[in-house]
Write a protein that holds these residues in place. Structure first.
Motif, short mmCIF file in Angstrom:
data_model
loop_
_atom_site.label_atom_id
_atom_site.label_comp_id
_atom_site.label_asym_id
_atom_site.label_seq_id
_atom_site.Cartn_x
_atom_site.Cartn_y
_atom_site.Cartn_z
N HIS A 6 5.17 7.02 -7.68
CA HIS A 6 4.78 7.03 -9.09
C HIS A 6 5.35 5.83 -9.81
CE1 HIS A 6 3.87 11.65 -9.32
NE2 HIS A 6 3.03 10.95 -8.57
N ASP A 7 6.63 5.53 -9.52
CA ASP A 7 7.28 4.42 -10.21
C ASP A 7 6.64 3.08 -9.86
OD1 ASP A 7 8.87 6.18 -11.44
OD2 ASP A 7 10.64 5.85 -10.15
N SER A 8 6.43 2.87 -8.57
CA SER A 8 5.90 1.56 -8.19
C SER A 8 4.43 1.41 -8.61
CB SER A 8 6.07 1.30 -6.69
OG SER A 8 5.41 2.29 -5.95
N CYS A 25 0.83 -1.20 0.00
CA CYS A 25 0.00 0.00 0.00
C CYS A 25 0.87 1.25 0.00
CB CYS A 25 -0.88 0.05 1.25
SG CYS A 25 -1.99 -1.34 1.39
N GLY A 26 0.38 2.30 -0.61
CA GLY A 26 1.11 3.57 -0.61
C GLY A 26 0.20 4.71 -0.20
N LEU A 27 0.82 5.81 0.22
CA LEU A 27 0.06 6.99 0.64
C LEU A 27 0.51 8.19 -0.15
CD1 LEU A 27 -1.84 8.46 2.71
CD2 LEU A 27 0.21 8.81 4.10
N ALA A 72 10.04 10.65 -2.39
CA ALA A 72 8.98 9.74 -1.97
C ALA A 72 7.88 9.68 -3.02
CB ALA A 72 8.41 10.20 -0.63
N ARG A 73 7.57 10.86 -3.56
CA ARG A 73 6.50 10.93 -4.56
C ARG A 73 6.92 10.20 -5.84
NH1 ARG A 73 1.98 14.75 -6.22
NH2 ARG A 73 1.81 15.35 -4.05
#
Ligand code: ADP
Ligand code: MG
Length: 686
Positions: A351-353, A335-337, A346-347
């Protein structure tokens, strides 16, 4: 001239150009409009009392004989005062008329009349002032119920009553009936003539009820005829095949409730169908919507798709992220936030994943619809607390998953009565979480006034002594200048609340920032912080996390804490100037406590007293815990148009949901029957 239903009102006797203009303000331009201008109330003149048994201040009807003629006396400034004595078997009273010198001709010595008005009994004197007078005439029945119409300047009750009565007798049976004999018979409804006579001049309560029933049906029928049909969904969406949630249910710390299992089942069926899911999950605060959303996300990811969950505030997004990543992380889902404060590296990493498909669930605020955000296989979009988003934002997120062909789940904590939901979300299917997780306690609710202030301070101390925390909610952020009206006031006014009840100068709204300081003086030993909507998101979040971690004892705030935040250790919710909040809003706020094991309390502080409608609302809060019931009360009181405004700005266009007679909550049976009849009618006319 022969009067018909469509005749312009101007051609009725006694209506000239001026009055026609005034009537137009009431929406009356034809004779038909006049007949559909329904009374807003009735005077119950059938409540006939002997003079002796009426109580001081009571409004009632009295059948009295005039013992004298009316004697008019001139007062200052051309005003007159007329007086007479009248009696019945039980006693006598004085009757006075202000500025009605013509009463001299209406009421004469020895005549018998029905007087309707308010009686005062003081110091052994009994008096009726300016009552309505109707002569008692052999062979003519006096109606027990007399219509009271909505008025406008230049048009009085008497004129409207006269016009209605003339129109009804002129038309006779010549009134068009949209329902027709068949529908009337099938649904046990009276014809239009009987209905209109019954609503304007009811013989008794029974005929009034019957008239209303028929006219309510008609109103709903007209609405249902005009309402659009449910949108067809011809797009295709990911057709999921692996619908096993055993692993999820095992990972979830509690057994799922029956309602949760049912809703998850409905979602699974939708997503397995290959047709785009458009589902609304509706459940009271604390009913466990997050678990349902998590299960949906789990299913999507399990079948090789990605899921986006959009929350209206950063605080909520963080909270969802924490819950989901704990639950789903343990099931091997990444999960990402993503929020406005996710920056730089971090952003980019997110985006990449996302693009590579490594990330299964992305939780965030509307930052999710940002340009750089690209999913590899978005299959499910979840919006929490949907009324906080505009349609545009939701659509934009859907587009990232191919628009129409993406599954969509919406979660709303605003309990919406089912009938209303049918209109609002006609294009959505609905799952209702109507069952609370077990062990949930009632939040004990009190309504108090300022005289309880000291005790309230003591109550906050008691929570702290027991290791718990307190929320204090204020209606405003900063103090207003004298005479200023806040946006909040205007909103309340929009909702139809009585602004005078709310705007009392002696009852100014407490401002969160100022009140936090005042409380700090009363409670110097406590850690008190303030959070409000004018703060930067990062500041707000920092304070919320501190409160959540238990390092703040009392959190003073505005309604920014209204939605979703979960701090189980908070056991007391104090709402200042509680009369300034909408009922559904109060219910949401109350839902912030009672989330843990400990007994929780909600104290509504308000100096609004007596019999005001504001006070009545608070009473509803004190005695009702069911969010759906509260919503229904709100709906009944303010009407659906206004209710919708508060639920969801985007559905304000449903202004046509303002019914004259029908109440979507109370008249559900009639509503169903009317929809059914309208459907048949539509089919027949194709
Ligand atoms: P909502 O979003 O509907 O207001 P949440 O999903 O935040 O409610 O759930 C409220 C609380 O109830 C959370 O603390 C959650 O862990 C708990 N909960 C959810 N489902 C259950 C369940 N089946 N049994 C016990 N507790 C539950
Ligand atoms: Mg929630």
């Amino acid at each position: 001239m022969q009067i018909t239903f469509d005749t312009s009102i101007q051609y009725m006797r006694g209506v000239g150009e001026t009055r026609a203009k005034a009537l137009l303000r009431l929406g009356i331009s034809t004779v038909g409009d006049l007949l559909y201008h329904f009374p807003r109330a009735y005077e119950f003149r059938g409540n006939v009392k002997p003079l002796a048994s009426a109580e001081n201040g009571e409004t009632a009807a009295f059948i009295l004989t005039a013992a004298t003629d009316v004697k008019n006396a001139a007062l200052k400034r051309g005003m007159t005062l007329g007086k007479l004595r009248a009696f019945d078997e039980s006693g006598s009273c004085e009757i006075v008329f202000f500025n009605q010198p013509y009463m001299k001709d209406t009421v004469v010595k020895g005549g018998e009349y029905r007087f309707y008005g308010k009686i005062t009994k003081e110091g052994g004197k009994c008096m009726l002032s300016s009552p309505v007078v109707e002569p008692i005439i052999e062979g003519r029945e006096l109606l027990p119920l007399v219509a009271v119409y909505p008025l406008t300047s230049g048009i009085n009750q008497k004129l409207l009553a006269k016009l209605v009565s003339e129109a009804l007798s002129a038309l006779g049976d010549n009134i068009p009936d949209i329902l027709g004999a068949e529908i009337c018979e099938e649904n046990n409804l009276c014809g239009i003539g009987t209905a209109l006579r019954g609503i304007h001049a009811p013989k008794d309560f029974k005929s009034l009820e019957r008239a209303k029933r028929r006219l309510i049906f008609e109103e709903l029928y007209r609405f249902a005829l005009g309402a659009g049909d449910v949108k067809k969904r011809d797009a295709t969406a990911p057709k999921l095949s692996d619908m096993d949630i055993t692993a999820f249910a095992e990972k979830f710390p509690y057994p799922l409730t029956g309602a949760q299992i049912r809703s998850i089942g409905e979602i699974a069926m939708d997503m397995a169908s290959g047709i785009p899911m458009r589902r609304l999950v509706c459940g009271d605060v604390g009913s466990g919507k997050t678990a349902v959303a998590a299960a949906a996300a789990y299913l999507a990811v399990k079948n090789g798709y990605q899921c986006a969950l959009m929350a209206p505030t950063e605080i909520l997004a963080v909270q969802h992220y924490n819950e989901l990543s704990e639950l789903l992380g343990g099931l091997g889902i990444k999960c990402g936030l993503l929020t406005g404060s996710t920056k730089g590296a971090a952003r980019r990493e997110l985006h990449d994943s996302l693009k590579s498909g490594e990330l299964g669930v992305l939780v965030g605020t509307h930052a999710l619809i940002g340009d750089g955000v690209k999913f590899s296989r978005l299959g499910l979009v979840i919006c929490d607390e949907q009324h906080r988003f505009g349609v545009g934002q939701r659509e934009a997120l859907l587009m990232k998953g191919g628009g129409d062909s993406c599954h969509q789940l919406t979660m709303s904590a605003t309990p919406i009565p089912r009938t209303l939901a049918m209109f609002l979300y006609g294009e959505l299917d609905m799952s209702v979480l109507d069952e609370m997780p077990p062990g949930r306690q009632r939040v004990e609710t009190f309504v108090v006034n300022e005289s309880y202030r000291e005790r309230l301070i003591g109550f906050i101390r008691k929570q702290k002594a027991e290791g718990h925390q307190t929320y204090v909610v204020c209606p405003a952020v900063e103090e207003l200048e004298a005479g200023e009206v806040s946006q909040e006031d205007i909103r309340l006014f929009d909702f139809g609340y009585d602004i005078n009840e709310i705007m009392r100068p002696k009852n100014p709204p407490k401002a969160a920032t100022v009140w936090a300081e005042t409380l700090s003086e009363s409670l110097p030993e406590m850690r008190i912080a303030c959070v409000h909507g004018k703060m930067k998101p990062a500041e707000k979040d920092a304070i919320m996390s501190e409160f959540s971690a238990g390092s703040i004892d009392v959190l003073v705030s505005t309604t920014v804490i209204e939605v979703g935040v979960n701090v189980p250790n908070a056991t007391l919710m104090i709402i200042e100037n509680a009369e300034r909040f909408g009922l559904s809003q109060l219910h949401q706020l109350r839902g912030r406590v009672g989330r843990g094991r400990a007994k929780s309390y909600c104290v509504l502080v308000s100096d609004v007293g007596g019999k005001s409608s504001a006070r009545e609302r608070l009473e509803v809060m004190r005695t009702t815990y069911d969010g759906f019931k509260i919503a229904e009360y709100d709906l009944g009181e303010r009407g659906p148009g206004d209710f919708l405004g508060s639920v969801d700005a985007e559905v304000r266009q449903h202004g046509d949901l303002r019914f004259k007679l029908a109440n979507l909550c109370e008249d559900t049976d009639l509503f169903d029957a009317a929809v059914c009849a309208a459907k048949k009618q539509k089919e027949n006319s194709i």
